[in-house]
Design a protein around this motif. Sequence first.
Motif, PDB file in Angstrom:
ATOM      1  N   ARG A  17     -23.715 -29.906  -5.607  1.00 49.25           N
ATOM      2  CA  ARG A  17     -22.293 -29.772  -5.534  1.00 49.25           C
ATOM      3  C   ARG A  17     -21.842 -30.358  -6.933  1.00 49.25           C
ATOM      4  O   ARG A  17     -20.840 -29.700  -7.663  1.00 49.25           O
ATOM      5  N   GLU A  18     -22.287 -31.456  -7.593  1.00 54.00           N
ATOM      6  CA  GLU A  18     -21.763 -31.997  -8.705  1.00 54.00           C
ATOM      7  C   GLU A  18     -21.905 -31.333  -9.849  1.00 54.00           C
ATOM      8  O   GLU A  18     -21.379 -30.997 -10.934  1.00 54.00           O
TER       9      GLU A  18
ATOM     10  N   GLU B  18     -22.331 -28.034  -9.776  1.00 55.39           N
ATOM     11  CA  GLU B  18     -21.284 -26.843  -9.909  1.00 55.39           C
ATOM     12  C   GLU B  18     -19.985 -27.168 -10.346  1.00 55.39           C
ATOM     13  O   GLU B  18     -19.239 -26.593 -11.191  1.00 55.39           O
ATOM     14  N   LYS B  19     -19.576 -28.318  -9.904  1.00 57.12           N
ATOM     15  CA  LYS B  19     -18.323 -28.982 -10.504  1.00 57.12           C
ATOM     16  C   LYS B  19     -18.346 -29.206 -11.797  1.00 57.12           C
ATOM     17  O   LYS B  19     -17.296 -28.702 -12.708  1.00 57.12           O
TER      18      LYS B  19
ATOM     19  N   GLU C 168     -17.868 -25.822 -13.634  1.00 56.27           N
ATOM     20  CA  GLU C 168     -16.532 -25.481 -13.569  1.00 56.27           C
ATOM     21  C   GLU C 168     -15.872 -26.000 -14.870  1.00 56.27           C
ATOM     22  O   GLU C 168     -14.839 -25.438 -15.471  1.00 56.27           O
ATOM     23  N   GLU C 169     -16.024 -27.463 -14.948  1.00 55.90           N
ATOM     24  CA  GLU C 169     -15.045 -28.279 -15.859  1.00 55.90           C
ATOM     25  C   GLU C 169     -15.809 -28.124 -17.305  1.00 55.90           C
ATOM     26  O   GLU C 169     -15.152 -28.681 -18.098  1.00 55.90           O
TER      27      GLU C 169
ATOM     28  N   GLU D 106     -22.628 -33.819 -17.718  1.00 56.83           N
ATOM     29  CA  GLU D 106     -22.839 -33.921 -16.149  1.00 56.83           C
ATOM     30  C   GLU D 106     -23.703 -33.116 -15.743  1.00 56.83           C
ATOM     31  O   GLU D 106     -24.529 -33.173 -14.857  1.00 56.83           O
ATOM     32  N   GLN D 107     -23.605 -31.701 -16.689  1.00 55.86           N
ATOM     33  CA  GLN D 107     -24.436 -30.749 -16.006  1.00 55.86           C
ATOM     34  C   GLN D 107     -25.885 -31.227 -16.301  1.00 55.86           C
ATOM     35  O   GLN D 107     -26.702 -31.142 -15.365  1.00 55.86           O
TER      36      GLN D 107
ATOM     37  N   GLN E 276     -27.123 -33.852 -13.618  1.00 55.62           N
ATOM     38  CA  GLN E 276     -27.219 -33.315 -12.383  1.00 55.62           C
ATOM     39  C   GLN E 276     -28.253 -32.277 -12.152  1.00 55.62           C
ATOM     40  O   GLN E 276     -29.036 -32.525 -11.233  1.00 55.62           O
TER      41      GLN E 276
END
Length: 81
Positions: free
Chosen positions: A21-22, A24-25, A28-29, A34-35, A38
């Motif tokens: 989930r993180e 995907e978030k 999107e951002e 962060e990608q 995660q």
Amino acid sequence: PPNIKSHELVKRREKREKATRELEKAKEEGNIEEQDKQSKRLVRAGQKENEDCKKLLRLMGVPVIEAPCEAEAQAAALCLA
């Protein structure tokens, strides 16, 4: 796996789902850091990676013990011996 390990397996699955989930978030951002973070949490070592590690250890002269089922149980038995 033994029934006693089921709680741990549930926790691991929840962590993977959260990381998915993180990720995907972050996509999107457009958050590259962060990608990356995660994505690393979702990497799993498979049978080939395990075999490669064992081969490398043997080539270096390190003895390799393969547990018949759970590695933790095998390690505990070795400690008692």
